[in-house]
Design a protein around this motif. Structure first.
Motif: not given
Length: 359
Positions: A102-108, A322-325
């Motif tokens: 799982i590659r998690e990308q967080r967008e604030e 926002r968290v994108y997985e």
């Protein structure tokens, strides 16, 4: 990515990267071993065996070390069938556990707030009760305050006997810190403290609708999210003694535009041989009350740092995260390995290493 038949899929370093979606499937692997043990103890006496004699081979090869080696290999290969079955079933259970990366990308995202710093650069700010000077300490801690902001627009107004807008509202924090680092008591020759004019300059900057090119992206992102919060942080060490606008009137004007005022009295009472320098708190308290903000007293650098930290905690825009997985499944790799081991076991079943007297 390595092919499915690569050995790297069984390395511990590879398994540390996996997230197991169904860990219950892995707990069944010890149960497979238990089933093998139970089957062995139940059928060990009634099991039909087909003995294999190696006497002709031993007679032809003699008691050489090579003969003994062949004997050990052939004797050990009888375990290949159950081991292959176990590995096949175990790897199928591994595939059922769904190993994933799982590659998690967080967008604030934050709307941010507008902050105007009003810095007193009058001659009294060169007093050394806050070493090295009041102004040097204030500008250094103001730079630290700017470092801690995110998505906020910050501007700078300086004042002594007159007030000047030194930097408009911007998200270029490097530029703001550069202006703060250049502050000195010689920038404005007119003596006095024009607090009212400084507040008026800050209010005009916040009412100005034009934005710099660096802020257009931020402005578009905020356009549909409502009005940004606005605050003024005024640092001074004296009473209002100059300027054309009364500080009380300026504070009421700020309140009318929903601008909150924070005032900081920098320094403590210092008496010299020439005159008595006092820090007048009255007007600073009054305008902070009218502006629905807070008044702070900073008698040393530690207290001034605490003041900036407190304002930093009070004035924080809400942050939306926002968290994108990106989920990639790797169960097929272990499924392929499991099928291969089961096919290998089926192949061994039809050789001398399988017991042809039992199905």
């Amino acid at each position: 990515m390595a092919p499915w038949y690569s050995i790297q899929w069984f390395r511990p370093s590879q398994w540390t990267q996996f997230h197991i979606a169904n860990p219950l499937a892995l707990t069944l692997i010890p149960a497979i071993l238990l089933l093998f043990a139970v089957r062995y103890y139940i059928h060990r006496r009634s099991q039909q065996r087909l003995n294999i004699t190696l006497e002709p081979m031993q007679s032809s090869l003699g008691q050489s070390s090579r003969a003994r080696l062949y004997h050990r290999i052939l004797n050990g290969l009888r375990y290949a069938l159950p081991i292959s079955v176990f590995l096949g079933v175990a790897l199928i259970l591994v595939s059922l556990s769904r190993p994933q990366i799982i590659r998690e990308q967080r967008e604030e995202q934050s709307d941010g707030i507008d902050i105007m710093l009003a810095m007193d650069v009058s001659e009294s700010m060169t007093e050394s009760d806050l070493p090295p000077t009041r102004l040097a300490t204030a500008r250094r801690l103001a730079q630290t305050f700017v470092d801690g902001r995110k998505s906020d627009r910050i501007g700078l107004v300086i004042f002594a006997g007159e007030a000047f807008s030194l930097c408009p509202l911007t998200t270029d924090y490097t530029l703001v810190k550069q202006y703060l680092g250049d502050l000195n008591a010689q920038m404005i020759r007119t003596s006095g403290t024009a607090i009212g004019d400084a507040l008026a300059r800050c209010i005009n900057r916040m009412r100005d609708g034009t934005e710099s090119a660096a802020d257009t992206t931020l402005q578009r992102s905020v356009a549909g999210s409502g009005q940004r919060s606005k605050i003024i942080i005024l640092l001074s060490d004296g009473d209002n003694t100059a300027g054309n606008l009364d500080p009380i009137t300026a504070a009421r004007l700020a309140n009318a535009f929903n601008i909150r005022l924070y005032t900081v009295a920098v320094g403590r009472v210092v008496r010299s041989e020439v005159n008595a320098l006092t820090v007048d708190e009255g007007v600073l308290k009054t305008i902070a009350t009218i502006g629905k903000g807070s008044f702070f007293r900073a008698t040393d650098s530690r207290r001034l740092r605490a003041v900036f930290n407190q304002i930093d905690r009070l004035e924080r825009a809400p942050v939306r995260i926002r968290v994108y997985e990106d989920i990639q499944d790797y169960y097929r790799i272990y499924l392929y390995w499991g099928v291969c081991f089961l096919l290998f076991a089926l192949l061994l079943k039809n050789t001398i290493f399988g017991n042809v007297l039992e199905d």
